[in-house]
Design an enzyme around this catalytic site. Structure first.
Site, PDB file in Angstrom:
ATOM      1  N   HIS A  55       0.846  -1.127  -0.081  1.00 16.24           N
ATOM      2  CA  HIS A  55       0.036   0.088  -0.014  1.00 16.24           C
ATOM      3  C   HIS A  55       0.793   1.157  -0.067  1.00 16.24           C
ATOM      4  CE1 HIS A  55      -3.875   1.983   1.274  1.00 16.24           C
ATOM      5  NE2 HIS A  55      -3.154   3.222   1.086  1.00 16.24           N
ATOM      6  N   HIS A  57       1.110   5.233  -2.206  1.00 15.18           N
ATOM      7  CA  HIS A  57       0.522   6.247  -3.198  1.00 15.18           C
ATOM      8  C   HIS A  57       1.663   7.120  -3.665  1.00 15.18           C
ATOM      9  CE1 HIS A  57      -3.438   6.633  -1.102  1.00 15.18           C
ATOM     10  NE2 HIS A  57      -2.732   6.001  -0.039  1.00 15.18           N
ATOM     11  N   GLN A 150      -9.602   9.696  -4.555  1.00 19.94           N
ATOM     12  CA  GLN A 150      -9.363  10.558  -3.316  1.00 19.94           C
ATOM     13  C   GLN A 150     -10.074  11.495  -2.566  1.00 19.94           C
ATOM     14  OE1 GLN A 150      -5.820  10.905  -1.091  1.00 19.94           O
ATOM     15  NE2 GLN A 150      -7.827  11.350  -0.016  1.00 19.94           N
ATOM     16  N   HIS A 208      -9.845   2.499   0.542  1.00 22.40           N
ATOM     17  CA  HIS A 208      -9.467   3.085   1.957  1.00 22.40           C
ATOM     18  C   HIS A 208     -10.847   3.043   2.724  1.00 22.40           C
ATOM     19  CE1 HIS A 208      -5.810   4.380  -0.306  1.00 22.40           C
ATOM     20  NE2 HIS A 208      -5.540   5.096   0.858  1.00 22.40           N
ATOM     21  N   GLU A 211     -10.635   5.325   7.510  1.00 24.13           N
ATOM     22  CA  GLU A 211      -9.472   5.863   7.871  1.00 24.13           C
ATOM     23  C   GLU A 211      -9.776   7.118   8.665  1.00 24.13           C
ATOM     24  OE1 GLU A 211      -6.655   7.243   5.020  1.00 24.13           O
ATOM     25  OE2 GLU A 211      -4.942   7.181   6.336  1.00 24.13           O
ATOM     26  N   ASP A 307       2.540   3.538   2.888  1.00 23.19           N
ATOM     27  CA  ASP A 307       1.550   4.400   2.582  1.00 23.19           C
ATOM     28  C   ASP A 307       2.078   5.598   2.020  1.00 23.19           C
ATOM     29  OD1 ASP A 307      -1.287   5.229   2.389  1.00 23.19           O
ATOM     30  OD2 ASP A 307      -1.255   5.879   4.287  1.00 23.19           O
TER      31      ASP A 307
HETATM   32  N1  17E Z   1      -5.091   9.628   0.797  1.00 24.28           N
HETATM   33  C1  17E Z   1      -5.724   9.040   1.897  1.00 24.28           C
HETATM   34  O1  17E Z   1      -7.007   9.045   2.029  1.00 24.28           O
HETATM   35  N2  17E Z   1      -5.313   8.420   3.095  1.00 24.28           N
HETATM   36  C2  17E Z   1      -3.847   8.458   3.145  1.00 24.28           C
HETATM   37  N3  17E Z   1      -3.390   7.736   4.099  1.00 24.28           N
HETATM   38  C3  17E Z   1      -3.036   9.015   2.080  1.00 24.28           C
HETATM   39  C4  17E Z   1      -3.594   9.394   1.071  1.00 24.28           C
HETATM   40  C5  17E Z   1      -1.688   8.594   2.420  1.00 24.28           C
HETATM   41 FE   FE2 Z   2      -3.435   5.160   1.820  1.00 24.76          FE
END
Ligand code: 17E
Ligand code: FE2
Length: 411
Positions: A55, A57, A150, A208, A211, A307
């Site tokens: 994982h 980006h 995103q 995702h 988070e 990440d």
């Molecule tokens: N974008 C997101 O939504 N969450 C993350 N941890 C990263 C990017 C790195």
């Molecule tokens: Fe991520």
């Protein structure tokens, strides 16, 4: 070529490894060199299958502070910072940064990367460029691409169409971000949309998921239920799931049954989520990491990811998964001897399951000769001593090397 005295995956004894035509031709306690065969004595050093970054980006890497720094350290400010940087994206900019990051990973023994790529961009510049880089770098790095919305699927203009376009262009996996959608209803609808797309285009899924420290963030149950009902099962991965660290135990007791039935994978990103989460807490302050120990104990597949490398969400990072594992063990309190010595599985075998690398991955006769050599006798020592990856071999070709660590006390 004959590699002598390899300690394969913490084995108590050493083996010799013959590589022929890019494959492991023979592995045995002792093999006699053939006439004229090149040999290399590994001297009892640890040999592992290559590390896997499950994982990251890559499209955002190496952009921290450009044009602004993330001052609060929250996920949400990170998304705002990235939106500003996104306006300046060009193919060449992405190429330069990704090429640097891939070499950082290679030096640290990584040969497979799953990269999320932001598709909330009307031009899909990053996706187009990353698909090209996936092909150009194929001989040195196996890159899997997730179409990652995103800024949301339903909460971003034309979000559904952009996600589907990216998948049609050739993304390997479909992503989603339920905790960022405007409403709980959008969150569920976005997951249904993403997972239906995965069925329609025969793709993997990596969401995702939750988070956030909001204990009411319940994307995970929808991901697991749809994975089960659509028959996607272990083709689905829930990344981050940090809210699970805030769920109440009674709810988790119920949820765990569904998680096991669904067969989905988890990716935890301990470096980044200990940094991003808990930002609204005073004290006690939450750790912000999903329940790795409990999921693992239930037989659910969990891997660790980095990440980010130096981007709006993380101001550090060097392409080494060692720190990821090191911190991951601490923050999840998986610090028993067996936990530590076997922890390489989080960035090798477990990650291979998540990425669906299949039977070709691993050290075994007939498989592609992909392996790394660490300057230690077992993974426990490698982790404690921060042992360098002395060499990374892929299909019998040496991709990267490091010198043994030096330095000594002068008294
Ligand atoms: N974008 C997101 O939504 N969450 C993350 N941890 C990263 C990017 C790195
Ligand atoms: Fe991520």
């Amino acid at each position: 070529m004959l590699f002598q005295n390899a300690r394969i995956e913490n084995a108590g004894t050493c083996s010799d490894i013959r590589v022929l035509d890019g494959r492991f031709q023979a592995i045995a306690p002792h093999l006699d060199p053939l006439p004229g065969e090149e040999t290399e004595d590994l001297g009892g050093k640890l040999v592992l299958p290559p590390f896997i970054e499950s994982h990251v980006h890559l499209d955002t890497c190496l952009t921290a502070g450009d044009p602004v720094w993330n001052m609060s350290g929250t996920l949400f400010e990170g998304i705002e910072c990235w939106a500003k940087r996104k306006d300046k994206l060009s193919a060449q900019d992405i190429r330069d940064r990704v090429n640097r990051a891939v070499r950082m990973y290679a030096k640290n023994g990584v040969q497979h990367i799953r990269s999320h790529v932001d598709v909330t961009d009307p031009k899909l510049t990053a996706m187009e460029t990353m698909l090209q880089l996936r092909e150009e770098l194929r001989d040195v790095m196996d890159i899997q691409i997730v179409a990652f919305p995103q800024e949301g699927i339903l909460s971003y203009p034309n979000g559904k169409q952009l996600l589907e376009d990216a998948v049609r262009m050739g993304a390997d996996c479909v992503g989603a971000i339920p905790h960022f959608e405007f409403t709980r209803e959008y969150s569920v609808e976005s997951l249904n949309f993403a997972m239906d797309l995965a069925v329609k285009y025969d793709r993997l899924v990596d969401v995702h998921c939750d988070e956030i420290d909001d204990e009411a963030s319940r994307g995970l149950e929808t991901v697991a239920a749809r994975a089960l009902e659509l028959g996607l099962r272990d083709r689905v991965t829930a990344s981050h799931t940090t809210a699970m660290g805030s769920y109440n135990n009674a709810y988790v007791l119920r949820l765990m049954r569904l998680l096991k039935m669904s067969g989905i994978n988890f990716v935890s990103n301990p470096l980044v989520n200990t940094h991003l989460q808990g930002r609204a807490d005073t004290y006690p302050k939450r750790r912000g990491v999903t329940r790795v120990k409990e999921l693992t104990a239930e037989g659910i597949n969990v891997s660790f990811g980095h990440d980010d490398i130096f981007d709006p969400w993380y101001p550090m990072g060097n392409g080494s998964l060692r720190d990821v594992v090191f911190l991951g063990l601490h923050v999840t309190q998986m610090m028993g001897y067996e936990d530590i010595v076997n922890a390489y599985r989080f960035i090798t075998h477990n990650a291979a399951r998540t990425l669906h690398l299949g039977d070709g991955y691993g050290i075994g006769e007939g498989k592609s000769a992909d392996f790394i050599v660490l300057d230690a006798e077992n993974y426990y020592d490698a982790l404690v001593q921060d042992a360098p990856v002395l060499a990374s071999w892929k299909a019998g070709r040496k991709l990267a090397q490091s010198a043994p660590a030096s330095g000594e006390a002068l008294f």
